[in-house]
Motif scaffolding. Structure first.
Motif, PDB file in Angstrom:
ATOM      1  N   ILE B 110       1.209  -1.384   0.500  1.00 60.94           N
ATOM      2  CA  ILE B 110       0.000   0.405  -0.107  1.00 60.94           C
ATOM      3  C   ILE B 110       0.655   1.062  -0.299  1.00 60.94           C
ATOM      4  N   ILE B 111       0.364   2.696  -0.780  1.00 58.04           N
ATOM      5  CA  ILE B 111       0.801   3.728  -0.413  1.00 58.04           C
ATOM      6  C   ILE B 111       0.232   4.575  -0.131  1.00 58.04           C
ATOM      7  N   ASP B 112       0.805   5.238   0.575  1.00 60.59           N
ATOM      8  CA  ASP B 112       0.239   6.164   1.114  1.00 60.59           C
ATOM      9  C   ASP B 112       0.968   7.551   0.468  1.00 60.59           C
ATOM     10  N   VAL B 113      -0.610   8.601   0.132  1.00 64.53           N
ATOM     11  CA  VAL B 113      -0.105   9.253  -0.781  1.00 64.53           C
ATOM     12  C   VAL B 113      -0.055  10.767   0.536  1.00 64.53           C
ATOM     13  N   HIS B 114      -0.424  10.345   2.140  1.00 63.11           N
ATOM     14  CA  HIS B 114      -0.432  11.736   2.459  1.00 63.11           C
ATOM     15  C   HIS B 114      -0.226  11.097   3.809  1.00 63.11           C
ATOM     16  N   SER B 115       1.018  11.485   4.420  1.00 66.16           N
ATOM     17  CA  SER B 115       2.095  10.933   5.589  1.00 66.16           C
ATOM     18  C   SER B 115       2.923  12.001   5.771  1.00 66.16           C
ATOM     19  N   HIS B 116       2.783  12.195   7.354  1.00 64.41           N
ATOM     20  CA  HIS B 116       3.620  13.436   8.432  1.00 64.41           C
ATOM     21  C   HIS B 116       4.562  12.404   9.166  1.00 64.41           C
ATOM     22  N   LEU B 117       4.660  11.507   8.907  1.00 65.64           N
ATOM     23  CA  LEU B 117       5.402   9.866   9.875  1.00 65.64           C
ATOM     24  C   LEU B 117       6.984  10.827   9.398  1.00 65.64           C
ATOM     25  N   GLY B 118       7.700  11.024  10.509  1.00 65.23           N
ATOM     26  CA  GLY B 118       8.697  11.343  10.205  1.00 65.23           C
ATOM     27  C   GLY B 118       9.429  13.021  11.001  1.00 65.23           C
ATOM     28  N   ASP B 119       8.287  13.278   9.873  1.00 65.69           N
ATOM     29  CA  ASP B 119       7.515  15.392  10.034  1.00 65.69           C
ATOM     30  C   ASP B 119       7.114  15.573  11.415  1.00 65.69           C
ATOM     31  N   TYR B 120       6.011  14.623  11.523  1.00 63.58           N
ATOM     32  CA  TYR B 120       5.581  14.499  13.533  1.00 63.58           C
ATOM     33  C   TYR B 120       5.516  13.870  13.546  1.00 63.58           C
ATOM     34  N   PRO B 121       6.660  12.830  13.908  1.00 65.95           N
ATOM     35  CA  PRO B 121       6.879  11.443  14.485  1.00 65.95           C
ATOM     36  C   PRO B 121       6.299  11.871  16.244  1.00 65.95           C
ATOM     37  N   SER B 122       6.709  10.064  16.004  1.00 66.61           N
ATOM     38  CA  SER B 122       6.226   9.760  17.513  1.00 66.61           C
ATOM     39  C   SER B 122       7.479   9.805  18.612  1.00 66.61           C
ATOM     40  N   PRO B 123       7.412   9.865  19.378  1.00 66.35           N
ATOM     41  CA  PRO B 123       6.371  11.045  19.700  1.00 66.35           C
ATOM     42  C   PRO B 123       6.286  12.438  19.692  1.00 66.35           C
ATOM     43  N   ALA B 124       5.313  13.198  19.724  1.00 63.51           N
ATOM     44  CA  ALA B 124       4.504  14.159  19.618  1.00 63.51           C
ATOM     45  C   ALA B 124       5.049  15.417  20.644  1.00 63.51           C
ATOM     46  N   VAL B 125       6.061  15.378  20.186  1.00 61.47           N
ATOM     47  CA  VAL B 125       6.305  16.493  21.338  1.00 61.47           C
ATOM     48  C   VAL B 125       6.922  17.626  20.704  1.00 61.47           C
ATOM     49  N   GLU B 126       7.190  18.614  21.090  1.00 61.32           N
ATOM     50  CA  GLU B 126       7.903  19.658  20.835  1.00 61.32           C
ATOM     51  C   GLU B 126       8.967  19.404  19.806  1.00 61.32           C
ATOM     52  N   SER B 127      10.007  19.158  20.002  1.00 53.33           N
ATOM     53  CA  SER B 127      11.412  18.892  20.062  1.00 53.33           C
ATOM     54  C   SER B 127      11.469  18.176  18.311  1.00 53.33           C
ATOM     55  N   LEU B 128      10.194  17.740  18.407  1.00 54.23           N
ATOM     56  CA  LEU B 128      10.414  16.823  17.193  1.00 54.23           C
ATOM     57  C   LEU B 128       9.272  17.104  16.478  1.00 54.23           C
ATOM     58  N   SER B 129       8.701  18.184  16.603  1.00 54.01           N
ATOM     59  CA  SER B 129       6.884  19.069  15.237  1.00 54.01           C
ATOM     60  C   SER B 129       8.264  19.612  14.633  1.00 54.01           C
ATOM     61  N   ASP B 130       7.768  19.244  14.043  1.00 62.94           N
ATOM     62  CA  ASP B 130       8.758  19.632  12.374  1.00 62.94           C
ATOM     63  C   ASP B 130       8.141  19.227  10.771  1.00 62.94           C
TER      64      ASP B 130
END
Lengths: 432, 468
Positions: B110-130
């Motif tokens: 499956i190909i997901d054309v809309h993901s923010h993995l890596g840019d809004y990763p887990s854990p969803a903390v401010e330091s990683l909110s990119d």
């Protein structure tokens, strides 16, 4: 398809908004309490309540009979933790959103009941998907105490509240720490102080209060029932050590009657939860370390909790709890699928279904009233097109309190309007 | 094919470098200096497929991803490629790993054309909110790949639970121009370059509607939908001017115009090298964006979150634009208020290109189930779509919209062996991925803990390496 539509038309036309005496026969009957499916079953509803359900139910003369033709017939689903009916639109439509209470001077005293709008589109959409009851909680504002939640039905009428002030809701995890000043220590201290103030107030209902009063009188009054164990306290926690700490509060406040919601790391302390006897209303499919209080999140959480003897229901806290109660059945189905995954823990179909019907009701002390087709329960019955946990099934008929419900809503009307895009003699707005 | 694509790209990069060096050290003065070529691929993919063994899966129900279905089908892959797809008579080469699927299902990944993995990763903390460069309404100069944290545990969950083998990471929708997307193979890697889909074109995230006006309403604008359009048009006007300058320079040489990273991206769009993925919910706004694309001479590859696509499915078909949609999200903001469960099926039925997307680290783990819900809603509305055709929403159509369909998105000989073996019918809620191959390498196996990765972030943490 055409036949189904025609049938729906008939049902709508014939639907008086009053409790009916009705027997649904020839059903693949699900009682909803975890017991096995009964083929060839009948459920009899009279005076708005379930009278009997099982294989050998006699249908009295004069009672309308609906032949389920072997389809699944179940109790209506119960949203295990929700904000159903509180908000029409979450973002940028402020007046339509009653979940935001950050400006309120009250917290524990808040009663969510007047905010429930039975005509909200979220209610109609949930009803069309077989959700007939919901546990509705307020959202925290300035305090860790959000206020008192309600048990509602999703019926198309103006009396949605089955039980108001059914529980007090408190945040004691990461969210609560933030509200209380930044740390878990501060939230636990705020919690202790509030219950102590409530206890003190109980001792002197008309007299002066002690110094250092932090709560308004109404907030303290609201917590009296909690500290005495007359009102259920639902606590949101995710992290394992938070769960342990919350369970330990029973030592300080022995009368407390608690249920936990969220509980993503619950499986790591499952034995302690089981020993405490408290109910868990868990988010079924959390499997990401979404925060530092959910590092151990796994889809096997509920299966492992169950295996350890914990009493579990499915809820949707932080999972779009305003409008995705209808996805609880998909989540329950996923828990069934885990039985086939090596080293994962799932639950049986019967138990998965109970987790979205009888179990949530039991968790809030309403198991004797709603959530199953046991005799005496409210007449919430759904006839499904197929297996209710499957992606391709939908309710064909829904009764709430014995009243046959409309399954039409904003979405179905739009569907019918735009089924064809062909230009007609008048604009789309005239297709009603 | 993949190798060829890599070589070409590599060749281009080498050429670009040579030209640059050549210019800097040119001994004799030329009458007219050759134009400096800008390296269009400065962060090239270093992805290399992992080794696999020649594998024959037989006795499977195969959805080929292009609408075809084979009962008791066989698929053979080796050297990272699908070698053959056929019936029970497909022979296994010597030494091949033969899997009897026993009636289970095989699909393209499956190909997901809309993901923010890596840019809004887990854990969803401010330091990683990119995910949103929300410091200016138009920021086409940012590239999502420069934010991707390859250690996001969400990538592994998406593969193990969702059978996701490729995905597009988009920057967020705070901005009218959010920046460039990154198209990734869903493999664990130390660097984002190690995940980059070789040869995939870049995408540009654009947004219309509520998000830009909400974010910038109090930051100098735009504050309204008309403001959104005005700022977007003004930006395209600049881009056209930039393109004219550079086209002229590249043709005739002379003094090099100043580089502008924002405008480079937009020029890439106007040249047809970068595909536009336009966040847009409402039918009326999508129609406006289509007109805008014509005004400035670019093409929209897809509308993302096209909640009201069903109202203008004819327009989408006529303009060859894909609609990427949720099965049942609704009501969380005004522009999602008119969502209907039949959206995907209605768009498909109108002859337009329908895609199921997630925009969500949890939803990406169940896109097959989301497609199932959409399929069922369509059927109830009288639209008869087969399961094998519905699978095009998850592989072929997403691959087409991303410009990677020549390489993946269906099970055809010569394509990347991005393959999922499901333990039942993948449209059923009771079904899970059993094995997932990316380029023929087995990267998830439910039966084998050695084929279940743990990201750096989870190592030594509660729940590490647990069945998820």
């Amino acid at each position: 398809m055409i036949r189904a539509l025609a049938m729906f038309g008939l049902l709508t036309a014939a639907s008086p908004l009053a409790a009916q005496n009705v027997a649904i026969t020839n059903a693949r009957l699900v009682i909803g309490d975890g017991t096995q499916v009964i083929d060839g079953g009948t459920v009899l509803v009279r005076g708005g309540k379930v009278v009997a359900a099982g294989r050998n139910v006699r249908v009295p003369a004069g009672v309308e009979t609906v032949d389920a033709q072997g389809k699944y017939v179940t109790p209506g689903l119960v949203a295990g933790f929700s904000r159903l009916g509180l908000s029409e639109v979450d973002l940028g439509a402020a007046g339509s959103d009653d979940t935001e209470m950050g400006g309120s001077v009250f917290n524990a005293a808040i009663d969510v009941s007047p905010s429930v709008n039975p005509k909200a589109s979220t209610i109609a959409v949930s009803r069309a998907d077989g959700v007939t009851r919901a546990i509705v909680a307020p959202t925290t504002g300035k305090s860790i105490f959000a206020g008192q939640g309600a048990i509602i039905d999703t019926g198309d009428d103006f009396s949605p509240v089955l039980k108001s002030k059914a529980f007090q809701f408190v945040e004691l995890g990461e969210g609560g720490a933030g509200t209380a000043g930044g740390s878990r220590s501060s939230s636990f201290e705020l919690f202790r102080n509030a219950l102590v103030e409530a206890r003190d107030l109980r001792g002197r209902p008309d007299g002066a209060r002690r110094d250092d009063v932090l709560l308004t009188r109404r907030d303290a009054q609201a917590l009296v029932a909690v500290v005495q164990g007359r009102q259920l306290l639902i606590v949101h926690v995710e992290r394992a050590v938070d769960i342990v700490n919350v369970l330990a509060l029973k030592k300080e406040f022995p009368a407390l009657k608690m249920a936990l919601v969220g509980v993503s790391e619950g499986w790591t302390v499952a034995d302690r939860i089981a020993a405490s006897g408290v109910w868990v209303i868990a988010s079924a499919l959390n499997d990401l370390p979404a925060s530092f209080e959910m590092l151990a999140a796994t889809q096997s959480n509920i299966g492992r909790l169950r295996a350890a003897g914990v009493k579990v229901a499915i809820g949707m806290i932080d999972d779009n709890d305003t409008r995705y109660a209808r996805n609880q059945r998909q989540f329950a189905g996923n828990l069934v699928s885990l039985q086939k995954v090596p080293r994962a823990s799932g639950v049986s179909w019967d138990e998965a279904f109970a987790m979205i019907s009888a179990r949530p009701a039991e968790a809030v002390g309403m198991g004797g009233v709603v959530g199953s087709l046991a005799p005496g329960r409210q007449g919430d019955v759904v006839v499904w097109s197929g297996d209710p946990l499957e992606n391709d099934s939908v309710p064909e008929t829904v009764w709430i309190d014995g009243v046959r419900q409309s399954l039409t809503n904003h979405q179905t009307r739009l569907r019918d309007r735009y089924r064809s895009l062909e230009r007609q003699n008048v604009p789309e707005a005239y297709r009603k | 094919m993949m190798k060829a694509a890599r070589t070409t790209l590599l060749g281009a990069a080498v050429l670009a470098a040579a030209v640059l060096t050549g210019c800097a050290t040119a001994p004799q003065p030329a009458p007219k200096a050759l134009a400096v070529r800008i390296n269009e691929n400065p962060y090239p993919s270093t992805y290399e497929r992992y080794p696999g063994v020649p594998t024959l899966i037989r006795n499977a129900t195969i959805f080929d991803g292009e609408g075809g279905k084979i009962d008791r089908g066989s698929i053979l892959f080796s050297d990272g490629r699908v070698q053959a797809v056929g019936g029970p008579d497909l022979a296994a080469p010597e030494g091949a790993n033969v899997i009897d699927a026993g009636g289970r299902y095989v699909t393209p990944g499956i190909i997901d054309v809309h993901s923010h993995l890596g840019d809004y990763p887990s854990p969803a903390v401010e330091s990683l909110s990119d995910g949103n460069e929300a410091t200016g309404a138009a920021r086409p100069e940012v590239w999502a790949e420069h934010s991707v944290w390859p250690q996001d545990p969400g990538f592994n969950r998406a593969r193990a639970n969702g059978g996701i083998t490729a995905l597009q990471i988009l920057p967020g929708s705070a901005n009218l121009f959010g920046g460039r997307s990154a198209i990734l193979k869903n493999v664990p890697a130390r660097t984002v370059q190690g995940m980059k889909f070789p040869g995939a074109p870049y995408g540009l995230k654009m947004a219309c509607g509520e998000n830009p006006k909400r974010v910038y309403g109090n930051k100098g604008g735009p504050q309204t939908r008309m403001g959104n359009i005005a700022v977007t048009r003004a930006t395209w006007i600049k881009a056209q001017e930039y393109k004219r300058k550079w086209d002229k320079y590249e043709k005739s040489g002379g003094e090099m115009p100043a580089r502008d990273l924002a405008m480079e991206t937009l020029r890439g769009v106007l040249q047809g090298k970068i595909l536009v993925h336009n966040h847009c919910y409402r039918a009326d706004e999508m129609a406006l964006m289509i007109d805008m694309s014509k005004e400035f001479g670019y093409k929209i590859a897809s509308f993302q979150h096209a909640v009201e696509a069903y109202k203008i499915a004819d327009l989408l078909r006529e303009n060859g634009i894909c609609a990427a949609m949720w099965a049942d999200w609704y009501g969380f903001k005004m522009e999602s208020y008119d969502a209907i469960n039949e959206n995907i099926a209605f768009v498909h039925n109108a002859g337009a290109c329908a895609i199921v997307h997630s925009d969500d680290p949890n939803g990406i783990q169940r896109l097959n189930q989301e497609a199932a819900k959409a399929l069922a809603a369509g059927r109830r509305a009288g639209i008869q779509i087969s399961e094998e055709v519905a699978w095009t929403w998850l592989s072929m159509n997403p691959a087409k919209s991303l410009g990677i369909f020549a390489q993946t998105g269906s099970l055809k000989a010569g394509k990347m062996a991005d393959v999922v073996l499901w333990n039942g019918n993948p449209f059923s809620v009771y079904t899970r991925p059993e094995k997932v191959w990316v380029d023929g390498a087995l990267l998830f196996d439910a039966d084998n803990p050695a084929k279940q990765p743990v990201s750096d972030f989870e190592l030594g943490q509660p729940g590490e390496g647990d069945v998820k």
